[in-house]
Design a protein around this motif. Structure first.
Motif, PDB file in Angstrom:
ATOM      1  N   HIS A  62      41.602 -11.231 128.954  1.00  0.00           N
ATOM      2  CA  HIS A  62      41.167 -12.477 129.573  1.00  0.00           C
ATOM      3  C   HIS A  62      40.791 -13.536 128.528  1.00  0.00           C
ATOM      4  O   HIS A  62      40.493 -13.220 127.385  1.00  0.00           O
ATOM      5  CB  HIS A  62      39.981 -12.215 130.497  1.00  0.00           C
ATOM      6  CG  HIS A  62      38.936 -11.365 129.839  1.00  0.00           C
ATOM      7  ND1 HIS A  62      38.819 -10.022 130.099  1.00  0.00           N
ATOM      8  CD2 HIS A  62      38.008 -11.643 128.898  1.00  0.00           C
ATOM      9  CE1 HIS A  62      37.838  -9.520 129.364  1.00  0.00           C
ATOM     10  NE2 HIS A  62      37.329 -10.482 128.615  1.00  0.00           N
ATOM     11  N   LEU A  63      40.794 -14.779 128.960  1.00  0.00           N
ATOM     12  CA  LEU A  63      40.344 -15.898 128.131  1.00  0.00           C
ATOM     13  C   LEU A  63      39.440 -16.788 128.970  1.00  0.00           C
ATOM     14  O   LEU A  63      39.614 -16.915 130.180  1.00  0.00           O
ATOM     15  CB  LEU A  63      41.530 -16.731 127.633  1.00  0.00           C
ATOM     16  CG  LEU A  63      42.323 -16.164 126.466  1.00  0.00           C
ATOM     17  CD1 LEU A  63      43.518 -17.054 126.176  1.00  0.00           C
ATOM     18  CD2 LEU A  63      41.450 -16.032 125.227  1.00  0.00           C
ATOM     19  N   PHE A  64      38.495 -17.429 128.299  1.00  0.00           N
ATOM     20  CA  PHE A  64      37.566 -18.335 128.955  1.00  0.00           C
ATOM     21  C   PHE A  64      37.612 -19.680 128.250  1.00  0.00           C
ATOM     22  O   PHE A  64      37.858 -19.752 127.049  1.00  0.00           O
ATOM     23  CB  PHE A  64      36.136 -17.773 128.900  1.00  0.00           C
ATOM     24  CG  PHE A  64      35.979 -16.496 129.683  1.00  0.00           C
ATOM     25  CD1 PHE A  64      35.561 -16.530 130.999  1.00  0.00           C
ATOM     26  CD2 PHE A  64      36.258 -15.270 129.105  1.00  0.00           C
ATOM     27  CE1 PHE A  64      35.416 -15.358 131.725  1.00  0.00           C
ATOM     28  CE2 PHE A  64      36.119 -14.090 129.817  1.00  0.00           C
ATOM     29  CZ  PHE A  64      35.702 -14.136 131.132  1.00  0.00           C
ATOM     30  N   ASP A  65      37.325 -20.748 128.991  1.00  0.00           N
ATOM     31  CA  ASP A  65      37.279 -22.066 128.361  1.00  0.00           C
ATOM     32  C   ASP A  65      35.913 -22.280 127.709  1.00  0.00           C
ATOM     33  O   ASP A  65      35.054 -21.382 127.714  1.00  0.00           O
ATOM     34  CB  ASP A  65      37.614 -23.173 129.371  1.00  0.00           C
ATOM     35  CG  ASP A  65      36.613 -23.296 130.507  1.00  0.00           C
ATOM     36  OD1 ASP A  65      35.476 -22.769 130.396  1.00  0.00           O
ATOM     37  OD2 ASP A  65      36.947 -23.930 131.515  1.00  0.00           O
ATOM     38  N   ASP A  66      35.694 -23.452 127.132  1.00  0.00           N
ATOM     39  CA  ASP A  66      34.448 -23.742 126.413  1.00  0.00           C
ATOM     40  C   ASP A  66      33.213 -23.726 127.308  1.00  0.00           C
ATOM     41  O   ASP A  66      32.098 -23.553 126.825  1.00  0.00           O
ATOM     42  CB  ASP A  66      34.550 -25.098 125.712  1.00  0.00           C
ATOM     43  CG  ASP A  66      35.560 -25.080 124.580  1.00  0.00           C
ATOM     44  OD1 ASP A  66      35.850 -23.975 124.061  1.00  0.00           O
ATOM     45  OD2 ASP A  66      36.077 -26.161 124.226  1.00  0.00           O
ATOM     46  N   GLU A  67      33.412 -23.889 128.607  1.00  0.00           N
ATOM     47  CA  GLU A  67      32.284 -23.857 129.553  1.00  0.00           C
ATOM     48  C   GLU A  67      32.050 -22.461 130.111  1.00  0.00           C
ATOM     49  O   GLU A  67      31.201 -22.263 130.959  1.00  0.00           O
ATOM     50  CB  GLU A  67      32.509 -24.840 130.709  1.00  0.00           C
ATOM     51  CG  GLU A  67      32.347 -26.304 130.326  1.00  0.00           C
ATOM     52  CD  GLU A  67      33.585 -26.833 129.591  1.00  0.00           C
ATOM     53  OE1 GLU A  67      34.716 -26.484 129.989  1.00  0.00           O
ATOM     54  OE2 GLU A  67      33.409 -27.584 128.616  1.00  0.00           O
ATOM     55  N   GLY A  68      32.833 -21.483 129.671  1.00  0.00           N
ATOM     56  CA  GLY A  68      32.665 -20.117 130.135  1.00  0.00           C
ATOM     57  C   GLY A  68      33.407 -19.791 131.406  1.00  0.00           C
ATOM     58  O   GLY A  68      33.195 -18.747 132.003  1.00  0.00           O
ATOM     59  N   GLU A  69      34.303 -20.683 131.832  1.00  0.00           N
ATOM     60  CA  GLU A  69      35.080 -20.447 133.045  1.00  0.00           C
ATOM     61  C   GLU A  69      36.336 -19.638 132.703  1.00  0.00           C
ATOM     62  O   GLU A  69      37.024 -19.924 131.728  1.00  0.00           O
ATOM     63  CB  GLU A  69      35.495 -21.775 133.701  1.00  0.00           C
ATOM     64  CG  GLU A  69      34.319 -22.595 134.195  1.00  0.00           C
ATOM     65  CD  GLU A  69      33.579 -21.939 135.339  1.00  0.00           C
ATOM     66  OE1 GLU A  69      34.247 -21.377 136.236  1.00  0.00           O
ATOM     67  OE2 GLU A  69      32.342 -21.966 135.325  1.00  0.00           O
ATOM     68  N   LEU A  70      36.632 -18.638 133.524  1.00  0.00           N
ATOM     69  CA  LEU A  70      37.809 -17.805 133.327  1.00  0.00           C
ATOM     70  C   LEU A  70      39.068 -18.643 133.481  1.00  0.00           C
ATOM     71  O   LEU A  70      39.192 -19.450 134.406  1.00  0.00           O
ATOM     72  CB  LEU A  70      37.820 -16.660 134.345  1.00  0.00           C
ATOM     73  CG  LEU A  70      39.014 -15.723 134.302  1.00  0.00           C
ATOM     74  CD1 LEU A  70      39.034 -14.935 132.991  1.00  0.00           C
ATOM     75  CD2 LEU A  70      38.979 -14.774 135.488  1.00  0.00           C
ATOM     76  N   LEU A  71      40.013 -18.466 132.572  1.00  0.00           N
ATOM     77  CA  LEU A  71      41.320 -19.113 132.658  1.00  0.00           C
ATOM     78  C   LEU A  71      42.289 -18.072 133.224  1.00  0.00           C
ATOM     79  O   LEU A  71      42.842 -17.254 132.479  1.00  0.00           O
ATOM     80  CB  LEU A  71      41.772 -19.587 131.276  1.00  0.00           C
ATOM     81  CG  LEU A  71      40.845 -20.595 130.598  1.00  0.00           C
ATOM     82  CD1 LEU A  71      41.245 -20.805 129.144  1.00  0.00           C
ATOM     83  CD2 LEU A  71      40.865 -21.912 131.366  1.00  0.00           C
ATOM     84  N   PRO A  72      42.484 -18.058 134.552  1.00  0.00           N
ATOM     85  CA  PRO A  72      43.219 -16.974 135.204  1.00  0.00           C
ATOM     86  C   PRO A  72      44.684 -16.843 134.788  1.00  0.00           C
ATOM     87  O   PRO A  72      45.254 -15.767 134.864  1.00  0.00           O
ATOM     88  CB  PRO A  72      43.093 -17.285 136.693  1.00  0.00           C
ATOM     89  CG  PRO A  72      42.739 -18.712 136.771  1.00  0.00           C
ATOM     90  CD  PRO A  72      42.033 -19.067 135.497  1.00  0.00           C
ATOM     91  N   ASP A  73      45.303 -17.908 134.343  1.00  0.00           N
ATOM     92  CA  ASP A  73      46.713 -17.849 133.970  1.00  0.00           C
ATOM     93  C   ASP A  73      46.917 -17.679 132.471  1.00  0.00           C
ATOM     94  O   ASP A  73      48.040 -17.762 131.985  1.00  0.00           O
ATOM     95  CB  ASP A  73      47.433 -19.117 134.443  1.00  0.00           C
ATOM     96  CG  ASP A  73      47.400 -19.248 135.962  1.00  0.00           C
ATOM     97  OD1 ASP A  73      47.448 -18.206 136.643  1.00  0.00           O
ATOM     98  OD2 ASP A  73      47.321 -20.387 136.454  1.00  0.00           O
ATOM     99  N   GLU A  74      45.847 -17.458 131.737  1.00  0.00           N
ATOM    100  CA  GLU A  74      45.917 -17.303 130.286  1.00  0.00           C
ATOM    101  C   GLU A  74      45.643 -15.854 129.915  1.00  0.00           C
ATOM    102  O   GLU A  74      44.909 -15.152 130.586  1.00  0.00           O
ATOM    103  CB  GLU A  74      44.886 -18.200 129.605  1.00  0.00           C
ATOM    104  CG  GLU A  74      45.068 -19.679 129.884  1.00  0.00           C
ATOM    105  CD  GLU A  74      46.296 -20.247 129.201  1.00  0.00           C
ATOM    106  OE1 GLU A  74      46.622 -19.787 128.088  1.00  0.00           O
ATOM    107  OE2 GLU A  74      46.924 -21.148 129.770  1.00  0.00           O
TER     108      GLU A  74
END
Length: 126
Positions: A62-74
């Motif tokens: 999994h990957l998360f953005d700078d705000e800690g939100e999951l990037l579901p397609d990454e």
């Protein structure tokens, strides 16, 4: 099953339910302690085929953005887990805790796979 055995099992179940939320933080804090069991061997391809996860890499990678939100397609397939989990900001579990939490919770939810220490960290692994 005797009444005493049922009572003990019920007490143990309740104790685990009450302390289950604290397990992750205790586990994470104890990861710096010397290892008492061998490292677990993980056959990535066989596991994914058995669990039918071939198209769901981001489930674990999994990957998360700078705000800690999951990037579901990454997906983080090209990045070692330790790059994020061992150099992470507060609130991100260390690698070992992340593996324990992710793997064990999945195995419990699908009612298949190892969930005890000795099942993954076997003294004699193939």
């Amino acid at each position: 099953m005797t009444r005493f055995t049922r009572t003990c099992l019920l007490a143990l179940t309740l104790a685990l339910a009450v302390t289950g939320g604290a397990f992750a933080s205790v586990l994470e804090e104890s990861m710096d302690a010397p290892r008492t069991r061998p490292l677990s061997r993980f056959d990535h391809d066989t596991h994914n085929e058995t669990a039918d996860l071939e198209e769901s890499c981001a489930l674990c990678h999994h990957l998360f953005d700078d705000e800690g939100e999951l990037l579901p397609d990454e997906s983080s397939e090209e990045t070692a887990c330790r790059e994020c989990h061992d150099n992470a900001a507060k609130g991100v579990p260390k690698t070992e805790a992340a593996f324990h939490n992710r793997c064990k919770s999945c195995h419990l939810s699908v009612k298949s796979g190892p969930i005890t220490c000795g099942q993954c960290h076997a003294a004699h692994q193939p």
